[in-house]
Design a protein around this motif. Structure first.
Motif, PDB file in Angstrom:
ATOM      1  N   SER A 443       0.921  -1.077  -0.154  1.00 24.43           N
ATOM      2  CA  SER A 443      -0.142  -0.222   0.428  1.00 24.43           C
ATOM      3  C   SER A 443       0.748   1.919  -0.004  1.00 24.43           C
ATOM      4  O   SER A 443       0.316   2.492  -0.387  1.00 24.43           O
ATOM      5  N   ALA A 444       2.577   1.687  -0.065  1.00 26.50           N
ATOM      6  CA  ALA A 444       3.224   2.362  -0.072  1.00 26.50           C
ATOM      7  C   ALA A 444       2.646   2.815  -1.287  1.00 26.50           C
ATOM      8  O   ALA A 444       3.177   2.274  -1.928  1.00 26.50           O
ATOM      9  N   LYS A 445       2.978   4.167  -1.067  1.00 25.08           N
ATOM     10  CA  LYS A 445       2.754   5.266  -2.737  1.00 25.08           C
ATOM     11  C   LYS A 445       4.048   5.249  -3.482  1.00 25.08           C
ATOM     12  O   LYS A 445       5.159   5.733  -2.465  1.00 25.08           O
ATOM     13  N   PRO A 446       3.726   5.040  -4.320  1.00 27.14           N
ATOM     14  CA  PRO A 446       5.207   5.709  -5.010  1.00 27.14           C
ATOM     15  C   PRO A 446       5.221   7.415  -5.273  1.00 27.14           C
ATOM     16  O   PRO A 446       4.455   7.770  -5.131  1.00 27.14           O
ATOM     17  N   ASN A 447       6.765   7.319  -5.962  1.00 26.69           N
ATOM     18  CA  ASN A 447       7.235   8.889  -6.400  1.00 26.69           C
ATOM     19  C   ASN A 447       7.150   9.387  -4.647  1.00 26.69           C
ATOM     20  O   ASN A 447       6.731  10.982  -4.968  1.00 26.69           O
ATOM     21  N   LYS A 448       7.050   9.048  -3.115  1.00 28.95           N
ATOM     22  CA  LYS A 448       7.192   9.901  -2.835  1.00 28.95           C
ATOM     23  C   LYS A 448       8.434  10.041  -1.745  1.00 28.95           C
ATOM     24  O   LYS A 448       9.629   9.782  -2.629  1.00 28.95           O
ATOM     25  N   LYS A 519       8.088   4.848   8.499  1.00 31.88           N
ATOM     26  CA  LYS A 519       6.991   5.074   8.139  1.00 31.88           C
ATOM     27  C   LYS A 519       6.137   3.736   7.881  1.00 31.88           C
ATOM     28  O   LYS A 519       4.816   3.737   8.081  1.00 31.88           O
ATOM     29  N   LEU A 520       7.350   2.835   7.378  1.00 27.99           N
ATOM     30  CA  LEU A 520       6.352   1.694   7.402  1.00 27.99           C
ATOM     31  C   LEU A 520       6.100   1.125   8.540  1.00 27.99           C
ATOM     32  O   LEU A 520       4.753   0.198   8.577  1.00 27.99           O
ATOM     33  N   TYR A 521       7.205   0.807   9.504  1.00 33.33           N
ATOM     34  CA  TYR A 521       6.632   0.690  10.915  1.00 33.33           C
ATOM     35  C   TYR A 521       5.810   0.984  12.081  1.00 33.33           C
ATOM     36  O   TYR A 521       5.352   0.630  12.360  1.00 33.33           O
ATOM     37  N   SER A 522       5.841   2.961  11.718  1.00 30.82           N
ATOM     38  CA  SER A 522       4.006   3.336  12.562  1.00 30.82           C
ATOM     39  C   SER A 522       3.452   2.763  11.834  1.00 30.82           C
ATOM     40  O   SER A 522       2.660   2.905  12.585  1.00 30.82           O
TER      41      SER A 522
END
Length: 529
Positions: A443-448, A519-522
Protein backbone atom coordinates in the motif's frame (compact mmCIF):
# COMPACT_ATOMS: atom_id res chain seq x y z
CA UNK A 1 24.50 44.28 -6.99
CA UNK A 2 23.79 46.34 -10.09
CA UNK A 3 22.19 49.70 -10.59
CA UNK A 4 20.84 50.32 -14.08
CA UNK A 5 19.75 53.64 -15.47
CA UNK A 6 17.25 53.03 -18.22
CA UNK A 7 15.86 55.44 -20.79
CA UNK A 8 14.85 53.90 -24.11
CA UNK A 9 13.47 55.01 -27.44
CA UNK A 10 13.66 51.92 -29.69
CA UNK A 11 10.95 49.47 -30.77
CA UNK A 12 12.58 46.76 -28.73
CA UNK A 13 16.16 45.77 -28.01
CA UNK A 14 17.49 42.82 -26.01
CA UNK A 15 20.72 42.94 -24.04
CA UNK A 16 22.17 39.80 -22.42
CA UNK A 17 24.61 40.16 -19.56
CA UNK A 18 26.54 37.46 -17.67
CA UNK A 19 27.34 38.05 -14.02
CA UNK A 20 26.89 35.65 -11.13
CA UNK A 21 23.62 34.84 -12.90
CA UNK A 22 22.50 35.65 -16.42
CA UNK A 23 19.78 38.20 -17.08
CA UNK A 24 18.29 40.02 -20.05
CA UNK A 25 17.23 43.66 -20.44
CA UNK A 26 14.52 44.28 -23.03
CA UNK A 27 13.95 47.88 -24.05
CA UNK A 28 10.61 48.73 -25.65
CA UNK A 29 8.85 51.62 -27.33
CA UNK A 30 5.19 51.64 -28.35
CA UNK A 31 4.01 54.74 -30.27
CA UNK A 32 0.96 56.63 -28.96
CA UNK A 33 -2.59 55.63 -29.85
CA UNK A 34 -2.98 58.65 -32.13
CA UNK A 35 0.07 57.64 -34.15
CA UNK A 36 -0.25 55.56 -37.33
CA UNK A 37 2.27 53.05 -35.97
CA UNK A 38 0.61 52.71 -32.56
CA UNK A 39 -2.80 51.42 -33.59
CA UNK A 40 -1.99 47.71 -33.25
CA UNK A 41 -0.92 47.38 -29.62
CA UNK A 42 -2.09 43.74 -29.43
CA UNK A 43 0.37 42.73 -32.16
CA UNK A 44 3.20 44.59 -30.40
CA UNK A 45 2.56 42.86 -27.08
CA UNK A 46 2.13 39.51 -28.85
CA UNK A 47 5.63 39.77 -30.33
CA UNK A 48 6.95 40.86 -26.95
CA UNK A 49 5.31 37.87 -25.25
CA UNK A 50 6.85 35.39 -27.69
CA UNK A 51 10.25 37.05 -27.20
CA UNK A 52 9.91 36.72 -23.43
CA UNK A 53 9.07 33.01 -23.66
CA UNK A 54 12.13 32.30 -25.81
CA UNK A 55 14.58 33.79 -23.33
CA UNK A 56 16.93 31.33 -21.64
CA UNK A 57 18.17 33.43 -18.71
CA UNK A 58 17.85 33.40 -14.94
CA UNK A 59 15.90 36.67 -14.78
CA UNK A 60 14.62 39.31 -17.20
CA UNK A 61 13.52 42.95 -17.06
CA UNK A 62 11.42 44.85 -19.59
CA UNK A 63 11.50 48.62 -19.62
CA UNK A 64 10.69 51.58 -21.81
CA UNK A 65 7.97 53.93 -23.02
CA UNK A 66 4.77 51.98 -23.58
CA UNK A 67 2.49 55.05 -23.85
CA UNK A 68 0.09 53.07 -21.69
CA UNK A 69 -1.83 54.54 -18.77
CA UNK A 70 -3.11 51.78 -16.49
CA UNK A 71 -4.57 53.74 -13.57
CA UNK A 72 -5.00 51.41 -10.57
CA UNK A 73 -5.95 48.35 -12.65
CA UNK A 74 -4.69 44.99 -11.41
CA UNK A 75 -1.72 43.73 -13.39
CA UNK A 76 -2.03 40.23 -11.96
CA UNK A 77 -4.73 37.64 -11.31
CA UNK A 78 -6.15 37.11 -7.83
CA UNK A 79 -4.29 33.82 -7.27
CA UNK A 80 -0.88 35.51 -7.57
CA UNK A 81 0.76 36.76 -4.38
CA UNK A 82 2.07 40.11 -5.56
CA UNK A 83 2.69 43.25 -3.46
CA UNK A 84 0.13 46.02 -3.91
CA UNK A 85 1.01 48.80 -6.36
CA UNK A 86 0.41 52.46 -5.47
CA UNK A 87 -0.85 54.26 -8.59
CA UNK A 88 -0.12 57.97 -9.13
CA UNK A 89 -1.79 58.29 -12.55
CA UNK A 90 -5.49 57.44 -12.21
CA UNK A 91 -6.25 57.67 -15.93
CA UNK A 92 -6.29 54.81 -18.42
CA UNK A 93 -6.33 54.34 -22.20
CA UNK A 94 -6.57 51.53 -24.77
CA UNK A 95 -2.83 50.92 -24.70
CA UNK A 96 -3.14 50.51 -20.95
CA UNK A 97 -5.85 47.84 -21.30
CA UNK A 98 -3.71 45.89 -23.78
CA UNK A 99 -0.72 46.35 -21.49
CA UNK A 100 -2.63 44.85 -18.54
CA UNK A 101 -3.64 41.81 -20.59
CA UNK A 102 -0.03 41.32 -21.63
CA UNK A 103 1.15 41.44 -18.02
CA UNK A 104 -1.38 38.80 -16.97
CA UNK A 105 -0.51 36.50 -19.88
CA UNK A 106 3.24 36.83 -19.31
CA UNK A 107 3.00 36.53 -15.51
CA UNK A 108 4.78 39.85 -15.14
CA UNK A 109 4.04 42.93 -13.06
CA UNK A 110 4.92 46.63 -13.00
CA UNK A 111 7.62 47.71 -10.53
CA UNK A 112 6.62 51.40 -10.54
CA UNK A 113 5.05 52.21 -7.18
CA UNK A 114 5.45 48.63 -5.96
CA UNK A 115 8.89 48.46 -4.33
CA UNK A 116 9.45 51.86 -2.69
CA UNK A 117 6.43 54.04 -3.38
CA UNK A 118 8.02 57.08 -1.69
CA UNK A 119 10.52 57.37 -4.58
CA UNK A 120 7.84 57.02 -7.28
CA UNK A 121 6.92 59.94 -9.54
CA UNK A 122 5.26 60.77 -12.84
CA UNK A 123 7.37 59.63 -15.79
CA UNK A 124 6.04 62.16 -18.32
CA UNK A 125 5.37 65.88 -17.82
CA UNK A 126 4.41 68.38 -20.53
CA UNK A 127 2.03 71.27 -21.17
CA UNK A 128 -0.75 68.66 -21.56
CA UNK A 129 -0.26 67.39 -18.01
CA UNK A 130 1.46 64.64 -16.08
CA UNK A 131 1.22 60.91 -16.73
CA UNK A 132 2.88 57.57 -16.04
CA UNK A 133 3.70 55.92 -19.37
CA UNK A 134 7.26 54.60 -18.77
CA UNK A 135 7.53 51.36 -16.83
CA UNK A 136 9.94 48.70 -15.66
CA UNK A 137 8.35 45.26 -15.46
CA UNK A 138 9.64 41.84 -14.47
CA UNK A 139 8.23 38.30 -14.05
CA UNK A 140 6.69 37.42 -10.70
CA UNK A 141 9.53 35.05 -9.83
CA UNK A 142 12.11 37.88 -10.09
CA UNK A 143 10.40 40.41 -7.79
CA UNK A 144 12.39 39.17 -4.81
CA UNK A 145 15.61 40.15 -6.63
CA UNK A 146 14.51 43.78 -7.06
CA UNK A 147 15.56 46.13 -4.26
CA UNK A 148 14.36 49.60 -5.24
CA UNK A 149 13.18 51.68 -8.17
CA UNK A 150 13.56 55.45 -8.48
CA UNK A 151 12.08 57.96 -10.90
CA UNK A 152 14.15 61.11 -11.53
CA UNK A 153 12.53 64.04 -13.31
CA UNK A 154 14.62 66.03 -15.84
CA UNK A 155 14.80 69.03 -13.51
CA UNK A 156 16.14 66.87 -10.67
CA UNK A 157 18.81 65.46 -12.95
CA UNK A 158 19.80 68.92 -14.13
CA UNK A 159 20.24 70.03 -10.54
CA UNK A 160 22.40 67.00 -9.76
CA UNK A 161 24.64 67.58 -12.78
CA UNK A 162 25.06 71.25 -11.92
CA UNK A 163 25.32 74.52 -13.79
CA UNK A 164 26.88 72.91 -16.87
CA UNK A 165 23.59 71.20 -17.72
CA UNK A 166 21.55 74.36 -17.10
CA UNK A 167 23.79 76.36 -19.45
CA UNK A 168 22.86 74.02 -22.31
CA UNK A 169 19.19 74.98 -22.04
CA UNK A 170 18.35 77.86 -24.34
CA UNK A 171 15.83 79.08 -26.93
CA UNK A 172 16.46 76.09 -29.22
CA UNK A 173 16.85 73.44 -26.51
CA UNK A 174 14.77 72.40 -23.57
CA UNK A 175 14.58 69.68 -20.95
CA UNK A 176 13.08 66.37 -22.10
CA UNK A 177 9.53 65.58 -21.04
CA UNK A 178 10.26 62.01 -19.89
CA UNK A 179 11.84 61.00 -16.60
CA UNK A 180 14.76 58.70 -15.92
CA UNK A 181 14.01 55.30 -14.33
CA UNK A 182 16.59 53.62 -12.09
CA UNK A 183 16.34 50.01 -10.90
CA UNK A 184 18.61 48.31 -8.37
CA UNK A 185 18.50 44.53 -8.16
CA UNK A 186 20.57 41.57 -7.00
CA UNK A 187 22.38 39.24 -9.39
CA UNK A 188 23.87 36.66 -7.05
CA UNK A 189 21.14 34.18 -6.16
CA UNK A 190 21.96 30.52 -6.06
CA UNK A 191 20.57 27.39 -4.48
CA UNK A 192 21.62 27.11 -0.86
CA UNK A 193 24.53 24.62 -0.87
CA UNK A 194 24.20 21.44 1.14
CA UNK A 195 26.46 20.64 4.02
CA UNK A 196 29.28 18.14 3.54
CA UNK A 197 27.67 14.80 4.35
CA UNK A 198 30.27 12.49 2.84
CA UNK A 199 29.19 9.61 5.06
CA UNK A 200 25.63 9.66 3.68
CA UNK A 201 24.57 7.66 0.62
CA UNK A 202 24.16 9.41 -2.68
CA UNK A 203 20.84 10.78 -3.70
CA UNK A 204 18.75 8.05 -5.29
CA UNK A 205 17.04 8.98 -8.52
CA UNK A 206 16.25 5.50 -9.75
CA UNK A 207 12.69 4.37 -8.99
CA UNK A 208 12.05 1.60 -11.54
CA UNK A 209 13.30 -1.88 -10.69
CA UNK A 210 13.04 -5.21 -12.46
CA UNK A 211 11.82 -8.47 -10.95
CA UNK A 212 15.46 -9.56 -10.51
CA UNK A 213 16.22 -6.74 -8.07
CA UNK A 214 17.92 -8.16 -4.92
CA UNK A 215 17.41 -11.71 -6.21
CA UNK A 216 21.00 -12.73 -6.98
CA UNK A 217 22.75 -15.46 -4.96
CA UNK A 218 25.10 -13.01 -3.23
CA UNK A 219 22.17 -10.80 -2.21
CA UNK A 220 20.25 -13.80 -0.91
CA UNK A 221 23.18 -14.87 1.30
CA UNK A 222 23.70 -11.32 2.63
CA UNK A 223 19.99 -10.74 3.33
CA UNK A 224 19.74 -14.11 5.13
CA UNK A 225 22.70 -13.15 7.34
CA UNK A 226 21.12 -9.78 8.15
CA UNK A 227 17.78 -11.45 8.87
CA UNK A 228 19.41 -13.88 11.35
CA UNK A 229 21.14 -11.00 13.12
CA UNK A 230 17.81 -9.17 13.52
CA UNK A 231 16.39 -12.29 15.15
CA UNK A 232 19.27 -13.28 17.46
CA UNK A 233 21.69 -10.40 18.07
CA UNK A 234 19.54 -7.25 18.37
CA UNK A 235 19.67 -6.36 22.04
CA UNK A 236 21.68 -3.14 22.12
CA UNK A 237 21.49 0.09 20.19
CA UNK A 238 24.93 -0.49 18.64
CA UNK A 239 23.99 -3.91 17.24
CA UNK A 240 20.77 -2.47 15.82
CA UNK A 241 22.57 0.40 14.09
CA UNK A 242 25.31 -1.85 12.66
CA UNK A 243 22.88 -4.41 11.25
CA UNK A 244 20.53 -1.79 9.84
CA UNK A 245 23.45 -0.02 8.14
CA UNK A 246 24.42 -3.28 6.41
CA UNK A 247 20.85 -3.63 5.15
CA UNK A 248 20.91 -0.09 3.71
CA UNK A 249 24.33 -0.69 2.14
CA UNK A 250 23.25 -3.81 0.28
CA UNK A 251 20.16 -2.02 -1.07
CA UNK A 252 22.21 0.99 -2.19
CA UNK A 253 24.75 -1.27 -3.86
CA UNK A 254 22.06 -3.08 -5.83
CA UNK A 255 20.51 0.21 -6.86
CA UNK A 256 23.78 1.06 -8.60
CA UNK A 257 24.85 4.03 -6.48
CA UNK A 258 28.47 2.91 -6.27
CA UNK A 259 28.66 2.21 -10.03
CA UNK A 260 27.23 5.52 -11.23
CA UNK A 261 29.23 6.96 -14.09
CA UNK A 262 30.95 10.28 -13.45
CA UNK A 263 31.57 11.24 -17.08
CA UNK A 264 30.02 14.32 -18.62
CA UNK A 265 26.78 13.86 -20.50
CA UNK A 266 26.78 14.92 -24.15
CA UNK A 267 25.77 18.52 -24.72
CA UNK A 268 22.37 18.98 -26.32
CA UNK A 269 21.66 22.37 -27.83
CA UNK A 270 18.39 24.11 -26.97
CA UNK A 271 17.56 21.40 -24.46
CA UNK A 272 15.36 23.90 -22.62
CA UNK A 273 12.82 23.69 -25.46
CA UNK A 274 10.19 21.01 -24.73
CA UNK A 275 9.91 19.96 -28.38
CA UNK A 276 13.66 19.39 -28.83
CA UNK A 277 14.49 15.72 -29.49
CA UNK A 278 17.35 13.51 -30.65
CA UNK A 279 16.45 13.90 -34.33
CA UNK A 280 16.77 17.69 -34.15
CA UNK A 281 20.00 17.35 -32.24
CA UNK A 282 21.52 15.14 -34.96
CA UNK A 283 20.41 17.50 -37.73
CA UNK A 284 21.77 20.47 -35.79
CA UNK A 285 25.10 18.69 -35.33
CA UNK A 286 25.38 17.96 -39.06
CA UNK A 287 24.64 21.60 -39.89
CA UNK A 288 27.29 22.79 -37.42
CA UNK A 289 29.92 20.41 -38.80
CA UNK A 290 29.14 21.50 -42.37
CA UNK A 291 29.40 25.16 -41.33
CA UNK A 292 32.79 24.64 -39.69
CA UNK A 293 34.15 22.89 -42.76
CA UNK A 294 32.86 25.70 -44.98
CA UNK A 295 34.41 28.43 -42.82
CA UNK A 296 37.79 26.68 -42.50
CA UNK A 297 38.18 26.00 -46.21
CA UNK A 298 40.63 28.21 -48.13
CA UNK A 299 40.21 26.65 -51.61
CA UNK A 300 37.67 28.70 -53.65
CA UNK A 301 36.17 25.78 -55.62
CA UNK A 302 35.98 23.56 -52.55
CA UNK A 303 34.48 26.39 -50.51
CA UNK A 304 31.62 26.80 -53.01
CA UNK A 305 30.81 23.08 -52.73
CA UNK A 306 30.98 23.15 -48.91
CA UNK A 307 28.77 26.22 -48.83
CA UNK A 308 26.08 24.43 -50.87
CA UNK A 309 26.36 21.43 -48.57
CA UNK A 310 26.00 23.65 -45.49
CA UNK A 311 22.96 25.45 -46.95
CA UNK A 312 21.33 22.11 -47.71
CA UNK A 313 21.76 20.87 -44.11
CA UNK A 314 20.62 24.22 -42.75
CA UNK A 315 17.42 24.32 -44.80
CA UNK A 316 16.56 20.72 -43.97
CA UNK A 317 17.06 21.45 -40.26
CA UNK A 318 14.87 24.57 -40.43
CA UNK A 319 12.03 22.68 -42.15
CA UNK A 320 12.17 19.85 -39.64
CA UNK A 321 12.29 22.30 -36.71
CA UNK A 322 9.18 24.15 -37.92
CA UNK A 323 7.36 20.85 -38.50
CA UNK A 324 8.10 19.49 -35.01
CA UNK A 325 7.32 22.83 -33.36
CA UNK A 326 3.91 23.04 -35.10
CA UNK A 327 3.07 19.47 -34.08
CA UNK A 328 4.06 20.20 -30.50
CA UNK A 329 1.91 23.32 -30.29
CA UNK A 330 -0.99 21.52 -31.95
CA UNK A 331 -0.67 18.76 -29.35
CA UNK A 332 -0.72 21.34 -26.56
CA UNK A 333 -3.94 22.83 -27.96
CA UNK A 334 -5.59 19.41 -28.18
CA UNK A 335 -4.50 18.60 -24.62
CA UNK A 336 -6.04 21.82 -23.28
CA UNK A 337 -9.27 21.20 -25.17
CA UNK A 338 -9.55 17.67 -23.77
CA UNK A 339 -8.98 18.84 -20.19
CA UNK A 340 -11.54 21.65 -20.11
CA UNK A 341 -13.92 19.46 -18.11
CA UNK A 342 -11.29 18.85 -15.43
CA UNK A 343 -10.48 22.32 -14.13
CA UNK A 344 -7.58 21.12 -11.94
CA UNK A 345 -5.68 19.50 -14.81
CA UNK A 346 -6.63 22.35 -17.15
CA UNK A 347 -5.06 25.05 -14.97
CA UNK A 348 -2.06 22.83 -14.28
CA UNK A 349 -1.34 22.72 -18.00
CA UNK A 350 -1.99 26.47 -18.34
CA UNK A 351 0.59 27.23 -15.65
CA UNK A 352 3.21 25.27 -17.60
CA UNK A 353 2.91 27.65 -20.57
CA UNK A 354 4.28 30.77 -18.89
CA UNK A 355 7.61 31.41 -17.18
CA UNK A 356 8.14 28.93 -14.36
CA UNK A 357 8.62 30.00 -10.78
CA UNK A 358 12.17 29.71 -9.52
CA UNK A 359 12.88 27.48 -6.52
CA UNK A 360 16.12 29.19 -5.62
CA UNK A 361 17.07 30.23 -2.11
CA UNK A 362 19.23 33.37 -1.99
CA UNK A 363 22.73 32.69 -0.74
CA UNK A 364 22.58 35.62 1.67
CA UNK A 365 21.08 36.56 5.03
CA UNK A 366 20.28 39.74 6.92
CA UNK A 367 22.20 40.07 10.17
CA UNK A 368 20.85 41.50 13.43
CA UNK A 369 22.18 44.99 12.60
CA UNK A 370 20.36 45.02 9.25
CA UNK A 371 23.39 44.36 7.01
CA UNK A 372 23.31 41.86 4.16
CA UNK A 373 25.89 39.08 4.58
CA UNK A 374 27.19 36.86 1.74
CA UNK A 375 29.70 34.83 3.77
CA UNK A 376 28.98 31.10 3.45
CA UNK A 377 29.91 30.17 7.03
CA UNK A 378 27.81 33.00 8.47
CA UNK A 379 24.84 31.97 6.32
CA UNK A 380 25.05 28.34 7.43
CA UNK A 381 25.40 29.34 11.08
CA UNK A 382 22.35 31.62 10.76
CA UNK A 383 20.21 28.82 9.30
CA UNK A 384 21.46 26.34 11.92
CA UNK A 385 20.85 28.75 14.81
CA UNK A 386 17.31 29.69 13.74
CA UNK A 387 16.15 26.13 13.11
CA UNK A 388 17.89 24.82 16.23
CA UNK A 389 16.01 27.37 18.30
CA UNK A 390 12.79 26.41 16.51
CA UNK A 391 13.08 22.61 16.78
CA UNK A 392 15.52 22.22 19.67
CA UNK A 393 14.57 21.09 23.15
CA UNK A 394 14.15 23.91 25.64
CA UNK A 395 14.79 23.44 29.34
CA UNK A 396 11.53 23.68 31.23
CA UNK A 397 11.41 23.97 35.00
CA UNK A 398 8.50 22.35 36.81
CA UNK A 399 7.52 21.15 40.25
CA UNK A 400 9.43 18.11 41.60
CA UNK A 401 6.30 16.82 43.32
CA UNK A 402 4.50 16.75 39.99
CA UNK A 403 7.36 14.70 38.48
CA UNK A 404 7.22 12.18 41.34
CA UNK A 405 3.46 11.87 40.89
CA UNK A 406 3.80 11.17 37.16
CA UNK A 407 6.53 8.57 37.75
CA UNK A 408 4.39 6.82 40.38
CA UNK A 409 1.44 6.73 38.03
CA UNK A 410 3.63 5.22 35.29
CA UNK A 411 4.79 2.44 37.64
CA UNK A 412 1.18 1.68 38.61
CA UNK A 413 0.09 1.42 34.99
CA UNK A 414 2.94 -0.96 34.17
CA UNK A 415 2.11 -3.17 37.17
CA UNK A 416 -1.54 -3.32 36.14
CA UNK A 417 -0.54 -4.66 32.75
CA UNK A 418 0.83 -7.79 34.50
CA UNK A 419 -2.20 -8.24 36.75
CA UNK A 420 -4.20 -11.28 35.53
CA UNK A 421 -7.31 -10.10 37.37
CA UNK A 422 -7.65 -7.07 35.11
CA UNK A 423 -8.78 -7.21 31.50
CA UNK A 424 -5.97 -7.12 28.98
CA UNK A 425 -5.89 -6.13 25.35
CA UNK A 426 -3.73 -8.92 23.92
CA UNK A 427 -4.32 -7.68 20.39
CA UNK A 428 -1.90 -4.79 20.93
CA UNK A 429 0.83 -7.14 22.17
CA UNK A 430 0.61 -9.73 19.38
CA UNK A 431 3.65 -10.32 17.21
CA UNK A 432 3.89 -8.57 13.85
CA UNK A 433 2.98 -10.97 11.05
CA UNK A 434 4.50 -11.28 7.59
CA UNK A 435 1.06 -10.60 6.08
CA UNK A 436 0.91 -7.23 7.86
CA UNK A 437 4.32 -6.27 6.51
CA UNK A 438 3.40 -7.39 2.99
CA UNK A 439 0.12 -5.47 3.06
CA UNK A 440 1.77 -2.30 4.36
CA UNK A 441 4.55 -2.43 1.77
CA UNK A 442 2.08 -3.02 -1.07
CA UNK A 443 0.00 0.00 0.00
CA UNK A 444 3.04 2.35 0.07
CA UNK A 445 2.62 5.04 -2.58
CA UNK A 446 5.26 5.51 -5.29
CA UNK A 447 7.16 8.69 -6.13
CA UNK A 448 7.27 9.83 -2.51
CA UNK A 449 10.09 11.86 -0.97
CA UNK A 450 12.80 9.84 0.72
CA UNK A 451 14.44 10.43 4.08
CA UNK A 452 18.06 10.56 5.11
CA UNK A 453 18.66 6.92 4.05
CA UNK A 454 17.62 7.68 0.45
CA UNK A 455 15.52 4.49 0.17
CA UNK A 456 12.44 4.94 -2.06
CA UNK A 457 9.27 2.91 -1.55
CA UNK A 458 9.78 1.31 -4.96
CA UNK A 459 12.99 -0.38 -3.74
CA UNK A 460 11.36 -1.61 -0.51
CA UNK A 461 8.72 -3.50 -2.50
CA UNK A 462 11.24 -6.14 -3.57
CA UNK A 463 9.91 -9.61 -2.59
CA UNK A 464 13.23 -10.60 -1.02
CA UNK A 465 12.98 -7.72 1.51
CA UNK A 466 9.65 -8.75 3.04
CA UNK A 467 11.08 -11.28 5.50
CA UNK A 468 14.05 -9.05 6.36
CA UNK A 469 11.79 -6.08 7.13
CA UNK A 470 9.50 -8.36 9.13
CA UNK A 471 12.41 -9.45 11.34
CA UNK A 472 13.55 -5.83 11.70
CA UNK A 473 10.11 -4.61 12.77
CA UNK A 474 9.66 -7.51 15.19
CA UNK A 475 13.07 -6.84 16.76
CA UNK A 476 12.17 -3.19 17.23
CA UNK A 477 8.86 -4.20 18.80
CA UNK A 478 10.36 -6.82 21.16
CA UNK A 479 13.43 -4.93 22.38
CA UNK A 480 12.03 -1.35 22.19
CA UNK A 481 15.06 -0.32 20.14
CA UNK A 482 14.97 1.39 16.75
CA UNK A 483 17.85 2.44 14.46
CA UNK A 484 19.37 5.77 15.43
CA UNK A 485 18.99 7.08 11.89
CA UNK A 486 15.21 7.01 12.35
CA UNK A 487 15.56 9.87 14.83
CA UNK A 488 16.98 12.08 12.06
CA UNK A 489 15.15 13.83 9.23
CA UNK A 490 15.92 16.03 6.25
CA UNK A 491 14.34 19.49 6.55
CA UNK A 492 13.16 20.88 3.22
CA UNK A 493 12.55 24.67 3.41
CA UNK A 494 9.41 25.81 1.57
CA UNK A 495 8.68 29.58 1.25
CA UNK A 496 5.68 30.64 3.33
CA UNK A 497 4.82 33.52 0.99
CA UNK A 498 6.37 35.50 -1.85
CA UNK A 499 5.72 38.69 0.11
CA UNK A 500 8.16 37.73 2.88
CA UNK A 501 11.90 38.35 2.80
CA UNK A 502 13.53 35.24 1.21
CA UNK A 503 16.77 35.96 3.06
CA UNK A 504 15.21 35.22 6.47
CA UNK A 505 15.41 31.47 7.36
CA UNK A 506 12.28 31.53 9.51
CA UNK A 507 10.24 32.77 6.53
CA UNK A 508 10.49 29.20 5.23
CA UNK A 509 8.29 26.38 6.44
CA UNK A 510 10.48 23.40 7.28
CA UNK A 511 9.07 20.12 5.94
CA UNK A 512 10.67 17.11 7.66
CA UNK A 513 11.38 14.11 5.43
CA UNK A 514 11.69 11.05 7.66
CA UNK A 515 12.85 7.52 6.87
CA UNK A 516 10.58 5.54 4.53
CA UNK A 517 11.30 2.32 6.48
CA UNK A 518 10.32 4.07 9.69
CA UNK A 519 7.04 5.16 8.09
CA UNK A 520 6.28 1.53 7.22
CA UNK A 521 6.92 0.50 10.83
CA UNK A 522 4.68 3.30 12.13
CA UNK A 523 1.92 2.31 9.70
CA UNK A 524 1.99 -1.27 11.07
CA UNK A 525 1.76 -0.08 14.68
CA UNK A 526 -1.10 2.30 13.84
CA UNK A 527 -3.03 -0.33 11.88
CA UNK A 528 -6.40 -1.12 13.55
CA UNK A 529 -7.43 -4.00 11.27
Amino acid sequence: MLELLIRLSMAYCVCFLKTLQSFALISCYLPPETSTFGRNAECFFGHLLSLLYRLDVDCSYLCGDFNARISNLKDYIDTDEIPIRNALDLSSNKHGEAFIEFLKDAKCCVLNGRLNSDADNFTSASVRGKAVVDYIITPHKDIKSCLEINVYTPSELAEKIGSEALDLIGPQSRLPDHSLLSLKFRTGEFVLPKQDNSNLPRKIIRRCFSSKFLSTDDCAVTLTSIQNRFVKEIETQQNMDTTYKKLCDIIHKEMGCSERKTGHRPKYYKINQPYWNEELHNLWTKARVAEKLYLKSRVPIEKITLKCEFKKHQQYFDRKLRFIKRNFRRGQSITLQNQQLNSKLFWREINKLGPQNSKMIPMEVVTANGEVCFDKETIMMKWEHDYSALYGCHKVSFNDDFLKQICLQKVNLESEMLNTMLGRNDLLNLDITVEEVQRTISSAKPNKAVGIEQLPNEALKAPSLVNVLHCLFQACFDHAVIPSVWYQSVIKPIPKSTKLDPREPLNYRGISLISTVYKLYSAILNCTD
